[in-house]
Design a protein around this motif. Structure first.
Motif, short mmCIF file in Angstrom:
data_model
loop_
_atom_site.label_atom_id
_atom_site.label_comp_id
_atom_site.label_asym_id
_atom_site.label_seq_id
_atom_site.Cartn_x
_atom_site.Cartn_y
_atom_site.Cartn_z
N ARG A 66 0.89 -1.09 0.02
CA ARG A 66 0.00 0.12 0.04
C ARG A 66 1.02 1.25 -0.05
O ARG A 66 1.76 1.35 0.86
N LEU A 67 0.67 2.27 -0.90
CA LEU A 67 1.41 3.27 -1.00
C LEU A 67 0.61 4.53 -0.96
O LEU A 67 -0.49 4.80 -1.82
N ASP A 68 0.58 5.14 0.08
CA ASP A 68 -0.30 6.45 0.38
C ASP A 68 0.58 7.80 0.31
O ASP A 68 0.22 8.76 0.18
N SER A 69 1.86 7.52 0.71
CA SER A 69 2.48 8.84 1.05
C SER A 69 3.13 9.40 -0.30
O SER A 69 3.53 10.66 -0.26
N LYS A 70 3.03 8.72 -1.47
CA LYS A 70 3.75 9.31 -2.65
C LYS A 70 2.68 8.81 -3.65
O LYS A 70 1.93 7.76 -3.68
N VAL A 98 5.30 0.55 -8.58
CA VAL A 98 4.03 0.87 -7.67
C VAL A 98 3.38 1.94 -8.12
O VAL A 98 4.17 3.28 -8.08
N ALA A 99 2.01 2.15 -7.75
CA ALA A 99 1.28 3.55 -8.02
C ALA A 99 0.67 3.78 -6.58
O ALA A 99 0.53 2.81 -5.68
N SER A 100 0.11 4.90 -6.28
CA SER A 100 -0.48 4.98 -4.97
C SER A 100 -1.61 4.07 -5.15
O SER A 100 -2.59 3.71 -6.00
N GLY A 101 -2.01 3.44 -3.71
CA GLY A 101 -3.14 2.66 -3.55
C GLY A 101 -2.61 1.24 -3.05
O GLY A 101 -1.26 1.17 -2.75
N LEU A 102 -3.31 0.20 -3.28
CA LEU A 102 -3.18 -1.09 -2.97
C LEU A 102 -3.00 -2.05 -4.22
O LEU A 102 -3.60 -1.98 -5.14
#
Length: 155
Positions: A66-70, A98-102
């Motif tokens: 999970r990427l939320d900070s960038k 990876v892109a923002s989100g899960l």
């Protein structure tokens, strides 16, 4: 007839040499980890050619990130060397954009040096690490239990 047997033997043995290494489930222990708010890497499956996760082993790691900070990052399966020069060759199977989100991931490496494995998020623009986790055998993680990852949070 002897020549035919020799040719058949060569064909059969060369196929065995070309077969990919057999991967089996490996129990792993999490080590030091640190993330920015909202980011996390979850390991769901580790398979390797041996449970020791040592030099020469092939390792495949599956999980979710999970990427939320960038808005974008690179997720990498790398090895921090505990013996050696510190330089490490990499290949495309060790890295995923990876892109923002899960999202799910699957990364693969062959361990070329003594050290410990880690999954780390790297800024897509600067290349700086900003979160991640070490993992390996219980013994490997005992050896690095005091490692600090504060540099992940420095800009």
């Amino acid at each position: 007839m002897t020549r035919n047997l020799a040719v058949a033997f060569l064909v059969l043995t060369s196929a065995a040499w070309a077969a990919p290494p057999k991967l089996s489930p490996v129990e792993t222990t999490l080590g030091p980890k640190l993330y920015r708010d909202g980011d996390v890497i979850e390991i769901t499956d580790v398979r390797a050619t041996s449970p020791q996760l040592e030099q020469g082993d092939t390792v495949v790691v599956k999980g979710r990130v999970r990427l939320d900070s960038k808005s974008a990052a690179k997720l990498c399966l790398y090895l921090t060397q505990t013996k050696g020069s510190g330089s490490e060759e990499t290949d495309a199977a060790q890295e995923a954009s990876v892109a923002s989100g899960l999202q799910d991931f699957e990364l693969k490496t062959t361990i070329k040096h003594r050290g410990v494995l880690h999954l780390t998020l790297y800024d897509a623009k600067t290349g700086r690490p900003f979160g991640g986790t070490y993992f390996g055998t219980a013994e490997q993680m005992k050896g690095i239990a005091d490692w600090k990852l504060d540099y992940y949070l420095k800009d």
